[in-house]
Design a protein around this motif. Structure first.
Motif, mmCIF file in Angstrom:
data_model
loop_
_atom_site.group_PDB
_atom_site.id
_atom_site.type_symbol
_atom_site.label_atom_id
_atom_site.label_comp_id
_atom_site.label_asym_id
_atom_site.label_seq_id
_atom_site.Cartn_x
_atom_site.Cartn_y
_atom_site.Cartn_z
ATOM 1 N N ILE A 135 0.831 -1.205 0.000
ATOM 2 C CA ILE A 135 0.000 0.000 0.000
ATOM 3 C C ILE A 135 0.868 1.258 0.000
ATOM 4 O O ILE A 135 0.596 2.222 -0.725
ATOM 5 N N LEU A 136 1.928 1.256 0.800
ATOM 6 C CA LEU A 136 2.805 2.422 0.854
ATOM 7 C C LEU A 136 3.478 2.686 -0.492
ATOM 8 O O LEU A 136 3.656 3.841 -0.896
ATOM 9 N N GLY A 194 -4.845 -0.483 7.628
ATOM 10 C CA GLY A 194 -5.417 0.835 7.895
ATOM 11 C C GLY A 194 -4.356 1.880 8.144
ATOM 12 O O GLY A 194 -4.480 3.036 7.717
ATOM 13 N N ALA A 195 -3.267 1.492 8.836
ATOM 14 C CA ALA A 195 -2.170 2.427 9.090
ATOM 15 C C ALA A 195 -1.537 2.881 7.777
ATOM 16 O O ALA A 195 -1.233 4.065 7.591
ATOM 17 N N ALA A 196 -1.345 1.941 6.856
ATOM 18 C CA ALA A 196 -0.750 2.288 5.558
ATOM 19 C C ALA A 196 -1.677 3.198 4.751
ATOM 20 O O ALA A 196 -1.236 4.176 4.139
ATOM 21 N N LEU A 197 -2.969 2.885 4.747
ATOM 22 C CA LEU A 197 -3.936 3.704 4.001
ATOM 23 C C LEU A 197 -4.006 5.118 4.560
ATOM 24 O O LEU A 197 -4.092 6.096 3.810
ATOM 25 N N ALA A 198 -3.927 5.253 5.879
ATOM 26 C CA ALA A 198 -3.951 6.582 6.497
ATOM 27 C C ALA A 198 -2.714 7.385 6.101
ATOM 28 O O ALA A 198 -2.797 8.595 5.862
ATOM 29 N N THR A 199 -1.565 6.725 6.031
ATOM 30 C CA THR A 199 -0.332 7.400 5.631
ATOM 31 C C THR A 199 -0.427 7.920 4.198
ATOM 32 O O THR A 199 -0.065 9.065 3.905
ATOM 33 N N VAL A 200 -0.938 7.086 3.294
ATOM 34 C CA VAL A 200 -1.087 7.492 1.896
ATOM 35 C C VAL A 200 -2.095 8.634 1.781
ATOM 36 O O VAL A 200 -1.878 9.605 1.035
#
Length: 459
Positions: A135-136, A194-200
């Protein structure tokens, strides 16, 4: 102007440019810190997976970010030289590079499976590392664009704008992070995904804000940010000449840390978790220091563009003194109160007794951080000064040599051949930081940077 007045002026310039960048990096620090804290509380496997996957993605992105970041050096030197009409063209060369880099970043997401299979981490950790990395990388173009867009402002000394954008991103990212990890506020529980999606999502918001702030009619009139969109072969070539070594240097630095984390993961899950937690805490010291490093780069670039290397030196030394004062205070906190930081990362699926071993290891690792942080301050500020001059080839060669000879090879031999533990690995990491500080000091003291320029002469 007297020497005392000149030094006071240097401190004022450093603080005017550097403090907003420190706040800006502090916002990024807060985002990363809460992200790791949420994941640490979510599960032990999540925090064990987040650092290797996150740093692996950043290692790949770092090459593109380091290259795009040289856009700010060009803009700083054009600003110092009094040539604002070239700022828009320099920005657009960076943007074209960013868009091409975004394609490669998305393609690199396909490496997730083989990369983490090669790492040899436990299966429960690996199945979380792969989607986080993927995701990142798919959203990596926003981080690359941020490096070029922020250079439009930092290169001209307008760092409050960068601060405002990053603070806005943090304000939006932190609650979104919590919501997507735990499934709050009507969002699904996605854990590490979810952590990766929030970062993006945070990166996309920052890119959108920068776009709205840069491409205005006023900036077109002053800097030609719209009309100078075409590829300028000579300017793009020079950006690549200085930027690509900068990208390689940044990649080598992050790769060395990535390799280190992967090796620690082969020692054991508890050692990996302790290392990941302490690295997360270390962001509290590192990213604000990056703000002062960018300030040094900006001030040196502007001074050299104006043909005043003595002013560049005064500003660099003022930045170094301020940063050393900050880092010394933080190092003392890490030595005296390590448990205060470590307790924030206790997973909810692990009781106090189970977390005790990780805490005991973490206390010792934070002492390593306290020691190398002082040397890191010297290395980072002098690195920023040399970057502002355009000394990217030396930075690439020195960082690559130190990474391979001082950390990567010794750590690999110690862990894989002699079965050394986590403390030996961290000793080599500390030696690497000390070596870099020494290399930066020797180059800076040599003075070759005083005669360097990245921009063409006025026609």
């Amino acid at each position: 102007m007297s020497s005392t007045a000149a030094h006071r002026g240097a401190y004022r310039r450093v603080l005017a440019i550097g403090l907003p960048l420190v706040v800006s990096m502090g916002a990024t620090t807060l985002m990363l810190f809460t992200d790791r804290m949420f994941l640490g509380n979510y599960s032990l496997d999540a925090i064990a997976a987040a650092m290797p996957a996150g740093i692996a993605s950043f290692a790949i992105l770092s090459f593109f970010i380091g290259t795009a970041g040289y856009t700010g050096v060009f803009i700083a030197q054009y600003t110092g030289a009094g040539r604002p009409q070239r700022v828009g063209a320099a920005l657009w060369q960076g943007v074209w590079f960013c868009l091409l880099a975004g394609v490669f970043s998305a393609a690199a997401s396909l490496l997730a499976g083989p990369l983490f299979a090669l790492a040899g981490h436990p299966h429960d950790v690996r199945v979380l590392e792969e989607p986080y990395f993927r995701i990142l990388m798919l959203g990596g173009v926003f981080a690359i664009l941020d490096a070029a867009f922020s250079g439009f402002f930092t290169g001209r000394g307008l760092t409050r704008v960068v601060m405002a954008v990053n603070l806005t991103g943090a304000i939006l990212n932190i609650p979104l992070d919590y919501a997507l990890i735990y499934g709050a506020f009507g969002f699904p529980e996605l854990g590490i995904r979810g952590a990766a999606l929030a970062t993006v999502a945070g990166g996309a918001v920052s890119a959108a804000l920068f776009t709205a702030l840069i491409f205005t009619q006023k900036n077109e009139r002053l800097f030609r940010v719209r009309s100078a969109w075409a590829l300028d072969r000579d300017l793009f070539t020079r950006l690549m000449k200085y930027g690509l070594p900068g990208g390689v240097q940044f990649f080598l630095d992050i790769f060395a840390i990535t390799f280190f984390v992967f090796l620690v993961g082969r020692i054991g899950k508890e050692e990996l978790a302790a290392t990941n937690i302490v690295f997360s805490i270390n962001t509290l010291t590192f990213l604000p220091m990056v703000g002062f490093s960018v300030a040094a780069s900006t001030l040196v670039g502007q001074a050299l563009g104006a043909g005043d290397p003595d002013a560049a030196h005064r500003d660099t030394m003022a930045t170094l003194r301020l940063t050393l004062g900050y880092m010394t205070a933080v190092a003392l906190l890490f030595v005296v109160f390590p448990e205060v930081f470590l307790v924030l990362f206790r997973p909810r699926d692990l009781d106090a007794a189970g977390y005790a071993a990780i805490t005991a290891t973490g206390v010792w690792l934070m002492r390593f951080v306290a020691v190398y942080s002082i040397f890191d301050a010297v290395g980072m500020i002098l690195f920023g000064a040399l970057k502002g001059a355009g000394d990217s080839r030396y930075l690439m060669l020195s960082m690559g040599g130190a990474a391979i000879l001082v950390m990567i090879l010794p750590t690999y031999v110690a862990v894989e051949t002699f079965g050394a533990g986590v403390y030996a690995a961290w000793a080599f990491l500390t030696a690497y930081v000390v070596a870099l500080a020494g290399l930066m000091w020797l180059r800076y003291r040599g003075g070759k940077w005083r005669r360097m320029r990245v921009i063409e002469g006025a026609g």
